[in-house]
Design a protein around this motif. Sequence first.
Motif, PDB file in Angstrom:
ATOM      1  N   HIS A 478       3.894  -0.003  17.183  1.00  0.00           N
ATOM      2  CA  HIS A 478       3.186  -0.961  16.340  1.00  0.00           C
ATOM      3  C   HIS A 478       1.844  -1.296  16.992  1.00  0.00           C
ATOM      4  O   HIS A 478       1.782  -1.524  18.195  1.00  0.00           O
ATOM      5  N   PRO A 479       0.762  -1.323  16.206  1.00  0.00           N
ATOM      6  CA  PRO A 479      -0.575  -1.490  16.810  1.00  0.00           C
ATOM      7  C   PRO A 479      -0.767  -2.820  17.533  1.00  0.00           C
ATOM      8  O   PRO A 479      -1.488  -2.888  18.522  1.00  0.00           O
ATOM      9  N   THR A 480      -0.177  -3.904  17.048  1.00  0.00           N
ATOM     10  CA  THR A 480      -0.491  -5.213  17.625  1.00  0.00           C
ATOM     11  C   THR A 480       0.700  -6.051  18.059  1.00  0.00           C
ATOM     12  O   THR A 480       0.554  -6.993  18.819  1.00  0.00           O
ATOM     13  N   TRP A 481       1.891  -5.716  17.542  1.00  0.00           N
ATOM     14  CA  TRP A 481       3.017  -6.634  17.741  1.00  0.00           C
ATOM     15  C   TRP A 481       3.308  -6.929  19.200  1.00  0.00           C
ATOM     16  O   TRP A 481       3.671  -8.029  19.574  1.00  0.00           O
ATOM     17  N   ARG A 482       3.128  -5.900  20.038  1.00  0.00           N
ATOM     18  CA  ARG A 482       3.454  -6.084  21.456  1.00  0.00           C
ATOM     19  C   ARG A 482       2.491  -7.034  22.156  1.00  0.00           C
ATOM     20  O   ARG A 482       2.838  -7.637  23.174  1.00  0.00           O
ATOM     21  N   ASP A 483       1.285  -7.140  21.611  1.00  0.00           N
ATOM     22  CA  ASP A 483       0.272  -7.936  22.301  1.00  0.00           C
ATOM     23  C   ASP A 483       0.591  -9.427  22.234  1.00  0.00           C
ATOM     24  O   ASP A 483       0.873  -9.970  21.169  1.00  0.00           O
ATOM     25  N   CYS A 484       0.554 -10.064  23.395  1.00  0.00           N
ATOM     26  CA  CYS A 484       0.836 -11.505  23.419  1.00  0.00           C
ATOM     27  C   CYS A 484       0.189 -12.114  24.651  1.00  0.00           C
ATOM     28  O   CYS A 484      -0.476 -11.430  25.427  1.00  0.00           O
ATOM     29  N   ILE A 485       0.410 -13.377  24.813  1.00  0.00           N
ATOM     30  CA  ILE A 485      -0.131 -14.111  25.957  1.00  0.00           C
ATOM     31  C   ILE A 485       1.023 -14.381  26.906  1.00  0.00           C
ATOM     32  O   ILE A 485       2.096 -14.788  26.474  1.00  0.00           O
ATOM     33  N   CYS A 486       0.802 -14.162  28.195  1.00  0.00           N
ATOM     34  CA  CYS A 486       1.862 -14.440  29.165  1.00  0.00           C
ATOM     35  C   CYS A 486       2.156 -15.941  29.164  1.00  0.00           C
ATOM     36  O   CYS A 486       1.233 -16.751  29.361  1.00  0.00           O
ATOM     37  N   GLY A 490      -0.971 -17.086  31.063  1.00  0.00           N
ATOM     38  CA  GLY A 490      -1.896 -17.190  29.955  1.00  0.00           C
ATOM     39  C   GLY A 490      -2.769 -15.965  29.739  1.00  0.00           C
ATOM     40  O   GLY A 490      -3.583 -15.930  28.824  1.00  0.00           O
ATOM     41  N   LYS A 491      -2.588 -14.923  30.585  1.00  0.00           N
ATOM     42  CA  LYS A 491      -3.380 -13.701  30.413  1.00  0.00           C
ATOM     43  C   LYS A 491      -2.686 -12.789  29.393  1.00  0.00           C
ATOM     44  O   LYS A 491      -1.508 -12.956  29.091  1.00  0.00           O
ATOM     45  N   PRO A 492      -3.439 -11.815  28.855  1.00  0.00           N
ATOM     46  CA  PRO A 492      -2.809 -10.894  27.894  1.00  0.00           C
ATOM     47  C   PRO A 492      -1.613 -10.175  28.525  1.00  0.00           C
ATOM     48  O   PRO A 492      -1.668  -9.785  29.691  1.00  0.00           O
TER      49      PRO A 492
END
Length: 856
Positions: A478-486, A490-492
């Motif tokens: 999935h292009p974006t689903w994995r992306d989150c903030i720690c 607080g970092k990607p």
Amino acid sequence: MSRYEASQIEAKWQEAWEAASIFEAKRTADKPKYYVLEMFPYPSGKLHMGHVRNYTMGDVIARYKLSTGHNVLHPMGFDAFGMPAENAAMAIGGHPKEWTYNNIDTMVEQMKPLGLSLDWSRMFATCDPEYYGQQQSLFLDFLEKGLVYRKNAVVNWDPVDMTVLANEQVENGRGWRSGALVERRELTQWFFKISDYSEELLSALDNLENWPAKVRLMQENWIGKSTGLAFDFTLKGAPEGFDKLPIYTTRADTMMGPTFSAIAADHPLAKALEAQNPEIAAFCTEARKLGTSEEAMEKAEKLGFDTGITVLHPADPTIELPLFIANFVLMDYGTGAVIGCPAHDQRDLDFARKYDLPVIDVFKPLDSDESVQDVAFVPAKTEKVRYVHWHGEAGTEITCKEAMARTLATYEKNGWGTAQTQYRLRDWGLSRQRYWGCPIPVVHCDNCGVVPEKKENLPIQLPDDVSFDKPGNPLDRHPTWRDCICPNCGKPAKRETDTMDTFVDSSWYFARFTAPHSETPTDMAEAEYWMNVDQYIGGIEHAILHLLYSRFFARAMQICGHLPEKSIEPFDALFTQGMVTHAIYENAERKDENGRTIYHYPSEVEERDGGTFVKKTGEEIKVIPSAKMSKSKNNVVDPLAIISAYGADTARWFVLSDSPPERDVEWTASGAEAAHKHLSRVYRIASEAAAMDTGAGKDDETLLREMHKAIRDVTLGVESFGFNASIAKLYGFTNVLAKSKAGGDAKRQAAKVLAQLMSPMTPHLSEAIWDMLGGEGLIANAPWPVADEAMLVEDTVTLPIQINGKRRGELEVSKDLEKSEVEKLALAHEAVLKALDGGAPKKIIVVPGRIVNVVV
RNA sequence: GCCCGCGUGGUGGAAUGGUAGACACAGGAGACUUAAAAUCUCCAGGCGGAAACGCCGUGCCGGUUCGAGUCCGGCCGCGGGUACCA
């Protein structure tokens, strides 16, 4: 007089129940609560007869408990995550979510006409974000309490589809879609620490008095507690860093009998050797192709590879044994290494013969001096044998159990090894590399490592925009689903893409039903009131995994404050009903375009000329008798056909009659019509009674006596899951009522009781009869009839007379006649006189009220 | 392979160690009916017998018991589970 019109009657009374909201469960103080639960279904698409049978049984209990003054909780939901939804998406397109919710709608539509006394307001599906969000919250609590951890574990890997396969998707060592030989691959995965509870889960089985003994036994064996000897072999000729080989054996008494040692292909030592020796690498690769299931490994031909390394015996280093890598040694059990004692283990013996290894007798039968040849000598541990080669004095005659104890003591004293308790139970791996499951709420951060998601961010929802045109986990690509903030720095960061095993979903749903919309996993006040499940009903196929996982979850939830103390065992009583089976119709003439076997639905085939054929094409069918109804084999029967033809009461009556609930039942179409005829007859008999004049008749007393007997027998059947027995009694009582010459009053009374006794099974028909006979309110709310003891007393009893154990006559005697009087009467009996022929009997056995046996 | 079940008439099945086959289905005979359907009555484990009755009989072999479908031991067959089917 009107005819029995099931469809009209059923619609009418279902409306009446709904209007009165009598199945909505609310906490009240004035009645004892009763929680009855059937294992919730997987939304495969269609309700089948197995579901109907399961839910009807639960409904009988629920309705019976309602009429005996209980506050009943009887909920229903769906176990909605799982592989079939993804497979459907791959096969026919569409989305697992859409497929699943459509199936749920269909199944609810199919369930409603059955007239089940369910509290539909509590319904949920495990794929509802509201549910799986709370499950993520539970996971975080477990993580905090140290009940979850990560480690490496092997999975089945399809090298062509580049995807992880479930054991079910491996057929003869090949991937089911690609046909490629399966490999094993090691992944880092999440585990629940269920093994910490091995002893607790084992010992608590003793308290589950209302569980079937067979289920407790299966769980006991699964947990597999053993006491044995742990020791190290000294390795000779092994690579750097491998000096000792830890071994665990449950047969310490045979420590002087091994002639080889073997390690698993996944053992660290095997992996080290693999790197050095291409032959060993080839063998290990081959051994790994079996897939990961225990069944596949155990059934495969036993193969070994002599590493050339030897091991030295801890008690006597002059004993030097060859070390093999073997395909039957499981890395997951014990230390991943075993000793082979061919004389006293058949598998080891076969292996020894194959690789030409010696066989050493450790003990022999007391009455023989024969050495083991082709059959290993494996006596019961409690049997006395003669030890000829062990650590004690040769020739000692003791049990293996005793010899084990003495060997353990000797080893501990000399420092050769230690006594150790082990469990077979392994930790529960919950990671699945799949989309349609509950996302594991953790984040992978380059700085902080693995970090739990914050509770306020729950639920971590599955994305809808995924495709199934490629194999593998869509979450990974999935292009974006994995992306989150720690959540920590607080970092990607990246989300975990593994989802949870669907057994997690079903390990706590029973608790959620007590407060299905609570903003925490449970509501303690509700859980305190409704828990535990008083009666749990489901298939025997869940005897081990689901029930064991649920027992673990109940403990873990209690530790986290989500269940009261009393719920450490969540199911007070368990009943395992049999499956509805049906023949499988396999096309004997052709396969499909992909070379796979074609299975036909029962409705597609016909029997003629002594064979079975496809109606449309005339192709011959191979009939495989009596197998679990399974969607993939197409051997399912649609209950809706029965319901629309005869009504729900007929379907309910039919699935409960004949077969005992715990036994498998083979579905046949012929019985349904007969069930319907009987219900029509009951309706007719009741109508006739309603039309009779008031007043007494000549058989009133007899009819009422039979009525009280029926109350006693039917009630006993319902309380002990003997529904088939209850129904047989109801047939008997119906026949009595039909033939009775009793007057109108007595007949109406009997018909009303008949309707009540039938009401848990045929609730609609019973309401109609109750109404016809002027019963007050709904029969569903009417108090259950009570048998009058005085009406059950019989004055005389018929005793069979046996001569040498064979029935030769009978004796009608008063119920309390003295034993000696019975003897006198028996000896005066014609058949006995004839058998004695003037002589005296050797012995007379009189079992009061039962039987007389004369031995001549 | 290992663990747990199950095996009784043509069929589903009943039987606290105490009359094997209750209650049904399918089948047969009969009643009612112009006829059919529906309904009602009766028969029905196998073999022998006109019958009375006798013998055999609960997957197979053996054992315990006055008595075994039931308990014990050994087989055979089928089903469930075997940790990623649910």
